[in-house]
Design an enzyme around this catalytic site. Structure first.
Site, short mmCIF file in Angstrom:
data_model
loop_
_atom_site.label_atom_id
_atom_site.label_comp_id
_atom_site.label_asym_id
_atom_site.label_seq_id
_atom_site.Cartn_x
_atom_site.Cartn_y
_atom_site.Cartn_z
N CYS A 53 -13.93 22.05 13.24
CA CYS A 53 -12.80 21.27 12.71
C CYS A 53 -13.11 20.64 11.36
CB CYS A 53 -12.42 20.18 13.72
SG CYS A 53 -11.35 18.90 13.06
N CYS A 56 -12.93 16.86 11.29
CA CYS A 56 -14.11 16.27 11.94
C CYS A 56 -15.29 16.24 10.97
CB CYS A 56 -14.48 17.06 13.19
SG CYS A 56 -13.15 17.18 14.41
N CYS A 399 -0.46 26.66 2.98
CA CYS A 399 -1.11 26.74 4.30
C CYS A 399 -2.20 27.81 4.33
CB CYS A 399 -0.04 27.03 5.36
SG CYS A 399 -0.69 27.55 6.95
N CYS A 402 -1.62 30.55 6.88
CA CYS A 402 -0.58 31.49 6.43
C CYS A 402 -1.17 32.51 5.45
CB CYS A 402 0.57 30.73 5.75
SG CYS A 402 1.34 29.48 6.80
#
Length: 489
Positions: A53, A56, A399, A402
């Site tokens: 992540c 994170c 994105c 994307c």
């Protein structure tokens, strides 16, 4: 999928994050270790993370930096990290409803059953400041008359007047303060004479609210032993008469409530130099509604480019009124308007007389590629074309997921390009409105399939060419066979 509101490898990867190396952050593995940690520490903040992540990874050094000072706090605050992807920790993640990363939970008094969410900053100084406030008393005792003036100058200050700390009223007030300490500053006095000069003498028990906006002081008139009633009073009376889209604490809490509600919004856009600004704001404050409930927000154009872009409004179009009904994917806009026009605009909305506004790009002059480009005005013609089976991708240009999908999606388009019953399409959902409320776009990319009978199905499988092709072929109605498609290709 990147979720809205979240803009959010195993042991080796966690070492790269620095979790295992942090001396002051406690690394937890499994429910037994977690229970032992709560037993030995009265105030614990647990971060559930995933090694892959990005959010994170960004939080990790700040979290570690904050752990040292918090360990020395009085009372001590213990920061813990839990790798939610680790098999031993999955029961903990499931127990506490962890659905995104990082998720931070606060545990007090060794109680593992009722944690609260951490809603504070994500940088070290902010983490320390926020948790110091959380770990201290919810309401601060003001011990002299000199303490009161500074306290009541806070954005929203809630001050209790009590005879002593043993009363049921004080205990109820303290419980309400603990539940709402994120939103307001709470204080109390056991000598009502301390209020001289700041408020009229108040008999104990009583609760006062001081605000730096609207009515400067309000007195709670409800039952002082009813925590729910006190909480409701705090929530309703702390709201400004006109909520503005900015970062001020008074508006931030109100905006969170407004934008998480399904109730339609009335938004007023105007520049700070607009000659009718005061009149414009007053019109929004006094807006009359006879039937429809509307939540009202003022948006100053200078600092809110993202809001302007979302509604397809340019500065030259303002002042403007917008009614946004998310439930029906409907936007109604009055461009270059005047404050005096607002009552009629709202009345026409309530009567169903307004025409829906659709934000749209200009359709491309040529649209014969393997992936058809869809805009707000061509959505129905392409996506809902009669007799067609259509896969539509809603994407955002910025994105990353994307961008990764783009070449794969292009291959899917090429696979079906000569199949006259299947259409592969895409739409920039940041530049175009989705005019059909059945298509709920809450993150990017969102992939949805419409068969030739109009049935809509979300695609939640693997974002691979084979996965997409298999899904499209399995769900298409009256489509040419894949074999035929391949032969034509």
């Amino acid at each position: 999928m990147v979720r809205h509101s979240a803009f959010y490898l195993a042991a080796a990867a966690s070492l790269c994050l620095g979790f295992a190396a942090a001396e002051d952050v406690v690394v937890v593995s499994g429910p037994k270790e977690f229970d032992a940690l709560l037993k030995d520490n009265s105030f614990v903040v647990a971060e559930f993370f995933a090694p892959w992540c990005g959010h994170c990874k960004k939080l990790a050094p700040e979290y570690e930096k904050a752990a040292g000072p918090l360990k020395k706090n009085n009372p001590p605050v213990t920061l813990a990290s839990i790798d939610a992807t680790e098999e031993a920790n999955k029961p903990l993640a499931e127990k506490y409803g962890v659905q995104g990363f990082p998720t931070l939970k606060i545990f007090k008094g060794g109680d593992a059953s009722a944690p609260t969410d951490y809603n504070g900053p994500r940088e070290a100084d902010g983490i320390v400041s926020y948790l110091q406030k959380q770990s201290g008393p919810a309401s601060v005792e003001l011990t002299s008359k000199a303490d009161v003036p500074a306290f009541v100058q806070k954005e929203v200050a809630v001050l209790g007047v009590f005879a002593d700390a043993k009363s049921t009223e004080f205990k109820t007030f303290s419980a309400a303060a603990d539940a709402a300490r994120d939103e307001y500053d709470f204080g109390h006095v056991f000598d009502s004479s301390f209020l001289d000069g700041e408020a009229e003498p108040q008999a104990a028990p009583s609760i006062l609210m001081f605000k730096q906006y609207d009515a400067p002081m309000l007195k709670y008139q409800g039952k002082l032993t009813d925590k729910a009633a006190i909480m409701e009073w705090l929530s309703s009376k702390s709201l400004p008469s006109l909520v503005e889209l900015d970062q001020k604490p008074r508006n931030r809490a109100a905006l969170q409530k407004i934008f998480s509600s399904p109730t339609p919004k009335l938004l007023g856009f105007a520049g700070k130099d607009d000659s009718n600004l005061a009149e414009f704001k007053k019109a929004l404050t006094d807006v009359p509604t006879t039937g429809a409930a509307l939540q009202v927000v003022f948006i100053e154009t200078g600092g809110n480019a993202q809001a302007l872009q979302y509604f397809g409004i340019e500065a030259k179009d303002t002042p403007a009124f917008v009614i946004h009904d998310q439930n029906n994917n409907a936007k109604y806009i009055s461009f270059n308007t005047k404050p005096s026009k607002l009552p009629g605009f709202v009345s026409d909305y309530e009567a169903g007389k307004l025409e829906k506004h659709v934000k749209t790009e200009a359709p491309p002059k040529k649209n014969n590629g393997p992936v058809k480009v869809v805009t707000g005005t061509t959505f129905e013609d392409i996506v809902l074309a009669k007799g067609q089976n259509t896969m539509i991708e809603f994407y955002a240009p910025w994105c990353g997921h994307c961008k990764t999908l783009a070449p794969i999606y292009e291959e899917v388009g090429e696979f079906f390009q000569k199949n006259k019953t299947v259409t592969i399409a895409k739409m920039d959902a940041t530049a175009n409105d989705v005019p059909d409320g059945r298509f709920q776009v809450k993150g990017f990319p969102t992939l949805m399939f419409v068969d030739s009978k109009g049935e809509i199905k979300p695609y939640e499988g693997e974002r691979t060419k084979d996965g997409l092709v298999e899904f499209i072929e399995a769900n298409s109605v009256g489509a040419s066979s894949s074999a035929a498609s391949k032969e034509e290709l």
